[in-house]
Design a protein around this motif. Structure first.
Motif, PDB file in Angstrom:
ATOM      1  N   TYR A 121       2.735 -23.186   1.626  1.00 59.89           N
ATOM      2  CA  TYR A 121       4.049 -23.302   2.248  1.00 59.89           C
ATOM      3  C   TYR A 121       5.134 -23.362   1.180  1.00 59.89           C
ATOM      4  CZ  TYR A 121       7.891 -25.416   4.949  1.00 59.89           C
ATOM      5  OH  TYR A 121       9.103 -25.695   5.547  1.00 59.89           O
ATOM      6  N   ARG A 122       6.107 -22.450   1.302  1.00 59.03           N
ATOM      7  CA  ARG A 122       7.243 -22.332   0.399  1.00 59.03           C
ATOM      8  C   ARG A 122       6.811 -22.069  -1.057  1.00 59.03           C
ATOM      9  NH1 ARG A 122      12.015 -23.021   2.466  1.00 59.03           N
ATOM     10  NH2 ARG A 122      12.967 -23.304   0.399  1.00 59.03           N
TER      11      ARG A 122
ATOM     12  N   ARG B 257      16.804 -23.774  -2.699  1.00 58.40           N
ATOM     13  CA  ARG B 257      17.926 -24.278  -1.895  1.00 58.40           C
ATOM     14  C   ARG B 257      19.154 -24.523  -2.771  1.00 58.40           C
ATOM     15  NH1 ARG B 257      13.869 -27.895   1.682  1.00 58.40           N
ATOM     16  NH2 ARG B 257      13.517 -26.372   3.337  1.00 58.40           N
ATOM     17  N   THR B 258      18.923 -24.949  -3.992  1.00 59.78           N
ATOM     18  CA  THR B 258      20.049 -25.117  -4.922  1.00 59.78           C
ATOM     19  C   THR B 258      20.728 -23.774  -5.175  1.00 59.78           C
ATOM     20  OG1 THR B 258      18.939 -26.975  -6.016  1.00 59.78           O
ATOM     21  CG2 THR B 258      20.702 -25.866  -7.240  1.00 59.78           C
TER      22      THR B 258
ATOM     23  N   GLU C 140      17.487 -18.972   3.535  1.00 57.14           N
ATOM     24  CA  GLU C 140      18.479 -20.051   3.401  1.00 57.14           C
ATOM     25  C   GLU C 140      19.912 -19.546   3.576  1.00 57.14           C
ATOM     26  OE1 GLU C 140      17.724 -23.265   2.857  1.00 57.14           O
ATOM     27  OE2 GLU C 140      15.563 -22.914   2.684  1.00 57.14           O
ATOM     28  N   LEU C 141      20.089 -18.220   3.691  1.00 55.41           N
ATOM     29  CA  LEU C 141      21.427 -17.633   3.703  1.00 55.41           C
ATOM     30  C   LEU C 141      21.749 -16.994   5.047  1.00 55.41           C
ATOM     31  CD1 LEU C 141      21.190 -15.927   0.194  1.00 55.41           C
ATOM     32  CD2 LEU C 141      22.419 -18.045   0.734  1.00 55.41           C
TER      33      LEU C 141
ATOM     34  N   PRO D  74       2.574 -20.343 -11.447  1.00 49.49           N
ATOM     35  CA  PRO D  74       3.826 -20.437 -12.205  1.00 49.49           C
ATOM     36  C   PRO D  74       4.783 -21.448 -11.585  1.00 49.49           C
ATOM     37  CG  PRO D  74       3.221 -18.144 -11.809  1.00 49.49           C
ATOM     38  CD  PRO D  74       2.312 -18.978 -10.958  1.00 49.49           C
ATOM     39  N   GLU D  75       5.697 -21.919 -12.400  1.00 51.38           N
ATOM     40  CA  GLU D  75       6.696 -22.884 -11.934  1.00 51.38           C
ATOM     41  C   GLU D  75       8.066 -22.219 -11.837  1.00 51.38           C
ATOM     42  OE1 GLU D  75       6.866 -26.512 -14.065  1.00 51.38           O
ATOM     43  OE2 GLU D  75       4.728 -26.970 -13.791  1.00 51.38           O
ATOM     44  N   LEU D  76       8.816 -22.637 -10.831  1.00 53.44           N
ATOM     45  CA  LEU D  76      10.161 -22.131 -10.582  1.00 53.44           C
ATOM     46  C   LEU D  76      11.157 -23.252 -10.790  1.00 53.44           C
ATOM     47  CD1 LEU D  76      11.772 -19.627  -9.296  1.00 53.44           C
ATOM     48  CD2 LEU D  76      11.615 -20.912  -7.159  1.00 53.44           C
ATOM     49  N   TRP D  77      12.297 -22.927 -11.365  1.00 49.74           N
ATOM     50  CA  TRP D  77      13.340 -23.936 -11.517  1.00 49.74           C
ATOM     51  C   TRP D  77      14.711 -23.260 -11.477  1.00 49.74           C
ATOM     52  CZ3 TRP D  77      10.262 -22.187 -15.473  1.00 49.74           C
ATOM     53  CH2 TRP D  77      10.899 -21.586 -16.567  1.00 49.74           C
ATOM     54  N   PHE D  78      15.739 -24.073 -11.296  1.00 48.43           N
ATOM     55  CA  PHE D  78      17.124 -23.597 -11.367  1.00 48.43           C
ATOM     56  C   PHE D  78      17.766 -24.236 -12.587  1.00 48.43           C
ATOM     57  CE2 PHE D  78      21.675 -23.783 -10.698  1.00 48.43           C
ATOM     58  CZ  PHE D  78      21.950 -22.498 -10.236  1.00 48.43           C
TER      59      PHE D  78
END
Length: 772
Positions: free
Chosen positions: A121-122, A201-202, A315-316, A183-187
């Motif tokens: 999920y996600r 979401r950010t 999200e948009l 893998p890792e995701l970040w903003f």
């Protein structure tokens, strides 16, 4: 009894081995299956009826992403049959297996990432054997996890169980991952402060606030902005130095696209297919920001191609602009550190991850119309799927074709398989040329390819030509120089093996900006006759001066002055009173330009069709002074004409034999100037020009001596014009001809390398022209 079965084609990385395993269990076939450099190898033991059914169903029921080119069956005698059917480890060997393109998220994986009860999920990196990254993460083949950039992510126990279970949709899915091991995701914002909680979401919140973001996609970084925010888009254009070129869009789903464009079933299928290209669609319905594609009657939409994009779009409320993540004209960024450095002045933040992109891939661009699909840019989702050639090439020498200077790509021809690389870009840019050389070396290593022949364009100053000459000398390969427009024609013929198999006397209408001719002049509006083995120039557009050389490509007013000078003589400006053109010319250094033409200084003659479009556009006030991107004037002229095509009459275009076919636009210019004086609306003038050109092109085929049914090839970048492609095709088909258009390789210079490759191969085999 037993059989050895070799399956060739696009059969690795598509779930082919588990498909074979399941089929074998169903039919009670014992044996094994494995990948090697040639394709998929199968040993099968069963009664004759079961084996026949097994072989038949291999082809009929193969996985969605697979393409079978050959099934070779031989006996496997004097061997005790095994008791079960197994999938065994890959073996190395001579590489001839195809590399499968990256594939958009399949419905099953999409369902998982939106299911709160699912362990993925996600998860922004979910994939299976039917979707996900392929070429973008591949280092070499055979296609196994250790050969990809996913090798640095050890699988957790749950993923390992799926990976090793032949009944699971993730069996040997090399990019397999989950939130625990992937893998890792970040903003991170422009100051590189990192947000790891809810990064998607950010990012969505930032986009809604009008921020410009970089997103690490499948084949490179992309730049995103809210497609309804005109101010934010204007800021993006300013920062990216991209004032006019239309921007691509991403929508959440087909229903969202229908709010802004017309969609038919063929277009829906292309958008939702594994390639998920940008598709050029006619505007209809609601409006987005006008500065997305100002002056154009179409928009380029794509659907999400990765779970990351699906989650972001969910999200948009409306579509986003999604354009390549690069400084203008540079290659798309792929590395995190480089993206931070190069894009810092463009974006306000980054949605980034740590899965390495090994091979850069832009988004593919396509259009669909009555003549079928047209590829405008062949990249993600399409390359490097091999193009299957006629059986006549089975014994051809190995050819490396270097392509052209603009929209560059290269091609590896090995027997009946032609591997056309992804779009790389314009080699005039130093970074793009460096990327071209890097990608070429990768392909040579990936396919363990040692060319017998290297094919180059005849233009002596193309960087691809110069590099090809160097490689031929370095590797001891034969060098073949191929005329530009012959390559265009042959690229289209190569797609149509049912015609190219026997036809060496096709007619070709080849229209583009320019290409080096056999007579050392600049060609661009050509009528050819021939095939792979050679061609005859049957006619051309009347050559007109190209004042300033390459400057005329950027500045349409130069072409207008040249065409009027050719049609009316040195005093052509006397005929322009009563139009806006005297004032427009007065603002330019037209006297110096006229002196240049009179003295033939830096003013080569050219039959260019592209420059004709520029001249007509300039006469209508379109990009009069300068184009900010290649083809801008012609694209706007096409958009202007579309609504008037059914209401207007054609301008006269003179087609004569002198002794070859010569297409003159002198009479057209007389009527066009008269229309300007009479204040005829510019959209009607644009339509009359298109109609006149279409009728003139049909006349060239009649006057060349072609008798229906002839094979007529339409190629060259000007045939990206949908009006021209559709109406010329329709007119010639009505007259009884077999019309061939591009459907796999681009009609523009992106398909040039395919044509070079088949011409060089034909030369190497000594194919002779034949009449059918």
């Amino acid at each position: 009894m037993g059989k050895r079965i070799l399956v060739k084609g696009l059969v690795q990385g598509v779930g082919f081995r588990p498909f074979v395993w399941r089929l074998a269990r169903e039919l009670k076939v014992s044996g094994h299956v494995f990948n090697d450099g040639a394709g998929v190898q199968i040993e099968a033991h069963a009664p004759t009826a079961a084996l026949d059914a097994f072989v038949g169903r291999l082809n009929a029921e193969c996985p969605t992403l697979a393409r079978i080119d050959l099934i070779d069956v031989s006996p496997c005698e004097n061997k005790k049959p095994p008791v079960d059917f197994r999938i065994i480890h890959s073996e190395d060997g001579h590489v001839s297996a195809g590399v499968v393109p990256d594939a958009a998220t399949c419905p099953a994986c999409h369902a998982e990432i939106i299911d709160p009860e699912n362990r993925r999920y996600r998860h922004p990196f979910s994939n299976c054997t039917h979707c996900g990254p392929r070429l973008s993460i591949l280092r070499h083949i055979p296609y196994d996890r250790t050969s990809t950039t996913m090798s640095v992510f050890p699988m957790c126990a749950a993923c390992r169980s799926e990976y090793e279970n032949p009944a699971d949709c993730r069996f040997h899915a090399q990019p397999i991952a989950c939130p625990d091991c992937g893998p890792e995701l970040w903003f991170e914002n422009a100051e590189q402060s990192v947000v790891q909680v809810a990064p998607i979401r950010t990012a969505a919140t930032k986009l809604k606030a009008g921020k410009i973001l970089a997103i690490k996609g499948l084949g490179g970084f992309q730049i995103a902005v809210d497609a309804g925010n005109e101010t934010a888009i204007a800021e993006l254009r300013k920062r990216k130095h991209r004032p006019d070129k239309p921007l691509a869009l991403m929508a959440r789903d087909l229903d969202q696209i229908r709010n802004y464009c017309r969609l038919n079933s063929d277009e829906e299928a292309l958008l939702a297919g594994p390639a998920a290209p940008i598709l050029i669609l006619q505007k209809s319905g609601q409006s987005l920001a006008q500065n997305i594609a100002s002056g154009h009657d179409s928009l380029g939409f794509m659907l999400p191609s990765t779970p990351l994009h699906h989650l972001l779009m969910a999200e948009l409320e409306r579509p986003i602009v999604l354009t390549s993540g690069n400084l203008s004209d540079n290659p798309q960024e792929t590395k995190n550190e480089e993206a931070r450095r190069q894009l810092a002045g463009i974006v306000d933040g980054f949605l980034m991850h740590d899965r390495e992109i090994n091979n850069r891939l832009d988004d593919s661009v396509m259009r669909s119309d009555r003549t079928g699909p047209a590829v405008l840019r062949r990249a993600r989702g399409l390359a490097p799927a091999s193009i299957r050639l006629s059986p006549r090439f089975a014994d051809a020498p190995k050819v490396l074709a270097m392509g052209g200077e603009l929209k560059s790509s290269f091609c590896l021809l090995n027997g009946q398989d032609a591997v056309l690389s992804q779009h790389i870009g314009d080699l005039e840019n130093a970074k793009t040329f460096a990327d071209y050389k890097k990608m070429l070396q990768l392909y040579l290593e990936l396919y363990q390819f040692e060319p017998d022949v290297i094919a180059v364009d005849c233009h002596p100053q193309y960087l691809s030509t110069v590099h090809g000459e160097h490689l031929a000398q370095e590797r001891g390969a034969d060098l073949v120089r191929v005329q530009h427009h012959h390559a265009h024609m042959s690229a289209c013929l190569a797609e149509h093996s049912d015609f190219s198999d026997s036809c060496e006397t096709a007619h070709g209408i080849i229209l583009d900006g320019l290409g080096w001719g056999d007579d050392d002049t600049v060609w661009g509006g050509e009528l050819l006759k021939g095939g792979f083995s050679g061609f005859e120039r049957m006619g051309c557009f009347k050559p007109v001066l190209l004042p300033g050389g390459s400057a005329a490509i950027r500045e349409p007013w130069r072409n207008l002055a040249a065409h009027l000078f050719d049609a009316f003589g040195p005093n052509y400006r006397d005929r322009l009173d009563g139009t806006q053109l005297p004032k427009a010319f007065a603002a330019m250094s037209v006297t110096g330009l006229e002196d240049m033409m009179m003295k033939r200084v830096n003013s080569p003659r050219s039959s260019s069709a592209g420059r004709l479009f520029d001249a007509v556009a300039a006469a209508l006030g379109i990009c009069f002074h300068r184009q900010s991107f290649e083809g801008q004037a012609a694209m706007l002229l096409e958009s202007l004409a579309r609504t008037q095509m059914k209401t207007q009459s054609a301008y006269p275009v003179t087609v004569s034999l002198q002794p070859d076919v010569l297409v003159s636009f002198d009479e057209m210019w007389l009527e066009l100037i008269a229309d300007l004086k009479n204040n005829v609306p510019v959209d009607q003038i644009a339509a009359r020009f298109h109609l006149g050109l279409i009728e003139g092109l049909a006349k060239t085929i009649r006057l060349s001596g072609a008798r229906p049914p002839e094979t007529v090839v339409l190629s060259g970048g000007v045939f990206q014009n949908a009006i021209l492609r559709d109406r010329v095709s329709r007119k010639l088909q009505t007259e009884g001809h077999n019309v061939l258009n591009h459907h796999i390789a681009p009609a523009n210079d992106g398909g040039l390398a395919l044509g070079q490759a088949v011409i060089a191969a034909a030369k190497g085999m000594g194919i002779q022209s034949v009449r059918v």
